[in-house]
Motif scaffolding. Structure first.
Motif, short mmCIF file in Angstrom:
data_model
loop_
_atom_site.label_atom_id
_atom_site.label_comp_id
_atom_site.label_asym_id
_atom_site.label_seq_id
_atom_site.Cartn_x
_atom_site.Cartn_y
_atom_site.Cartn_z
N ILE A 1 -11.44 2.09 -2.47
CA ILE A 1 -10.17 1.56 -1.97
C ILE A 1 -10.27 0.06 -1.78
CG2 ILE A 1 -8.36 1.78 -0.22
CD1 ILE A 1 -9.51 4.54 0.45
N LEU B 1 -1.54 5.78 1.20
CA LEU B 1 -2.83 6.44 1.05
C LEU B 1 -2.75 7.91 1.43
CD1 LEU B 1 -3.91 3.55 0.62
CD2 LEU B 1 -5.86 4.14 2.08
N VAL C 1 -2.33 4.53 6.50
CA VAL C 1 -3.69 4.25 6.02
C VAL C 1 -4.70 5.13 6.77
CG1 VAL C 1 -5.56 2.53 5.98
CG2 VAL C 1 -3.27 1.93 5.14
#
Length: 236
Positions: free
Chosen positions: A17, A221, A105
């Motif tokens: 990521i 995400l 996230v």
């Protein structure tokens, strides 16, 4: 579209990521540090919209690009060392103070971890900036590996960092997914042989994310984690 992405992501065992523009909106930090640097060398401030065009390819590229807005090429190298030093000083002093974590996230990382996926953060941000920022935002603990732009011999868009993570995890590139916000991330992943999905809210050098060669666009995400967990329907 989501089912097509989920199908493309079968067999993924690890996720790489990106940081700036993918997990954390660091544009406000860049804006403050760049304009403090410019004040130190008697230059007028510039807008955040201008600065984010150059985010993602490393600190040296960012500083050079901002100087080049009005500095002739034959003069740029003379002022570059001082400008870089002042930028690094200012960025270090405010790192994370003006940034914010993007929505979902944390929940996305939690979901990936619950699936048993191994996690690495690969960024072109210098490691001495990246790790403190991840720690300050309570994200550092999610990652087995963190590589900054100066951690390895080459940085994104070169595939070297992606391949290094594959080696570290002892996985084949096709078993590893990269998530980023820019063509920089996609080019590195493609060249390494990894899958790549893009978030739409980051920087991408000021260009539309739809122009990026990727396996798909994910809103967050957390959505990416859901697609990684989704079973692929059996053929009729």
């Amino acid at each position: 579209m989501s089912s097509a992405i989920a199908s493309a992501l079968q067999g993924i065992r690890a996720v790489i990521i990106d940081l700036d523009g993918t997990m954390i909106d660091t544009a406000p930090d860049f804006h403050v540090a760049i304009n403090r640097m410019r004040a130190d060398i008697d230059m007028a401030p510039v807008s955040s919209d201008v600065i984010i065009r150059y985010v993602g390819k490393g600190t040296e590229n960012l500083v050079r690009s901002i100087l080049a807005l009005e500095t002739p090429a034959d003069q740029l190298e003379a002022i570059f060392p001082k400008a870089l030093s002042r930028y690094q000083h200012h960025y270090q002093s405010i790192n994370g103070d003006y940034s914010r974590i993007y929505p979902e996230v944390g929940t996305g990382l939690d979901a990936m971890r619950e699936q048993g996926l191994r996690l690495a953060c690969v960024t072109n941000k210098p490691i001495d900036f990246a790790r403190p920022l991840l720690e300050k935002t309570a994200l550092l603990g999610y990652f087995e590996l963190v590589y900054g732009g100066d951690s390895l011999p080459r940085k994104k868009p070169d595939p070297y960092p992606m391949l290094q993570v594959c080696r570290d995890f002892m996985l084949e590139p096709h078993q590893v997914l990269a998530i980023g916000d820019s063509s920089n991330d996609a080019q590195a992943a493609r060249a390494a042989g990894c899958k790549i999905v893009i978030v739409p809210y980051g920087y991408n050098h000021g260009l539309p994310v739809q122009t990026i060669d990727a396996d798909g666009i994910v809103e967050t995400l957390y959505q990416a984690a859901g697609l990684l967990a989704a079973p692929v329907p059996a053929p009729l």
